[in-house]
Design a protein around this motif. Structure first.
Motif, PDB file in Angstrom:
ATOM      1  N   PRO A 159       0.846  -1.210   0.000  1.00 52.97           N
ATOM      2  CA  PRO A 159       0.000   0.000   0.000  1.00 52.97           C
ATOM      3  C   PRO A 159       0.874   1.250   0.000  1.00 52.97           C
ATOM      4  N   GLU A 160       0.341   2.311  -0.560  1.00 51.76           N
ATOM      5  CA  GLU A 160       1.093   3.575  -0.524  1.00 51.76           C
ATOM      6  C   GLU A 160       1.200   4.092   0.909  1.00 51.76           C
ATOM      7  N   VAL A 161       0.177   3.811   1.713  1.00 52.13           N
ATOM      8  CA  VAL A 161       0.159   4.273   3.110  1.00 52.13           C
ATOM      9  C   VAL A 161      -0.390   3.151   3.992  1.00 52.13           C
ATOM     10  N   GLU A 162       0.196   2.992   5.155  1.00 52.95           N
ATOM     11  CA  GLU A 162      -0.365   2.100   6.168  1.00 52.95           C
ATOM     12  C   GLU A 162      -0.614   2.917   7.423  1.00 52.95           C
ATOM     13  N   CYS A 163      -1.838   2.922   7.875  1.00 52.72           N
ATOM     14  CA  CYS A 163      -2.207   3.613   9.107  1.00 52.72           C
ATOM     15  C   CYS A 163      -2.439   2.554  10.183  1.00 52.72           C
ATOM     16  N   ARG A 164      -1.633   2.589  11.219  1.00 54.84           N
ATOM     17  CA  ARG A 164      -1.781   1.650  12.338  1.00 54.84           C
ATOM     18  C   ARG A 164      -2.621   2.330  13.406  1.00 54.84           C
TER      19      ARG A 164
END
Length: 193
Positions: A159-164
């Motif tokens: 993914p371009e971004v991973e938000c945890r």
């Protein structure tokens, strides 16, 4: 009547359309991040559309069930709308579980201008956040083929971004997405004066 500044007008005239696709388990925080990003984008003068999985199922894909085939059809329909909007310069924020990697990749290929955001939280955290009681019903056997319980969720590989969302604040998650959109040229970078 809304007034916009000359700078906001320039931003809107130069903008590129993009689909920002938030994927993750139910309760991971997709809609929460989407709504916060929506507000930040609107405050900055951007126009956009939101396609939320629950709302889309009520209006665009009513009648579809939750078999793999129906889920794929649901995602293809959302993707088709995104493709139309994106090619016309609209920022589209999609909040949909979209559990299967292959169909997400298919939609990405058709849209082109696509940013995948993996909203990641462990299953137990998502279950703790479950305001609708869906996980409880799935565990009790009242809901069949529920993603994460008795139907798989295939996380994105790149993914371009991973938000945890179990480890970072809402603001941190929104800023990660914003910065990636700036970096990729979909948003104008703020210039220090």
């Amino acid at each position: 009547m809304t007034t916009i500044t000359l700078e906001q007008f320039k931003i809107n005239m130069e903008k590129r359309g993009v689909t920002v696709w938030f994927t993750g388990l139910s309760g991971a925080g997709k809609t929460t991040i989407t709504r916060a990003l929506e507000q930040k984008l609107r405050d900055a003068g951007y126009s956009l559309e939101i396609l939320d999985g629950d709302i889309v199922r009520t209006n665009l894909t009513k009648g579809l069930g939750f078999s793999k085939e129906d889920r794929d059809t649901n995602i293809r329909r959302i993707g088709f709308v995104c493709q139309l909007l994106t090619r016309n310069g609209v920022i589209v924020l999609v909040s949909a579980i979209s559990p299967y990697r292959e169909i997400r990749d298919e939609v990405r290929g058709k849209i082109g201008d696509f940013v995948e955001v993996f909203v990641n939280a462990p299953l137990n955290v998502c279950e703790d956040r479950d305001v609708k009681g869906l996980y409880k019903k799935a565990r009790a056997g009242e809901i069949k083929a529920f993603t994460g319980i008795d139907d798989p969720y295939e996380p994105p590989l790149n993914p371009e971004v991973e938000c945890r969302t179990d480890l970072e604040t809402l603001e941190e998650s929104v800023n990660k997405v914003w910065q990636k959109l700036e970096e990729m040229g979909y948003l104008a970078k703020a210039v220090a004066v």
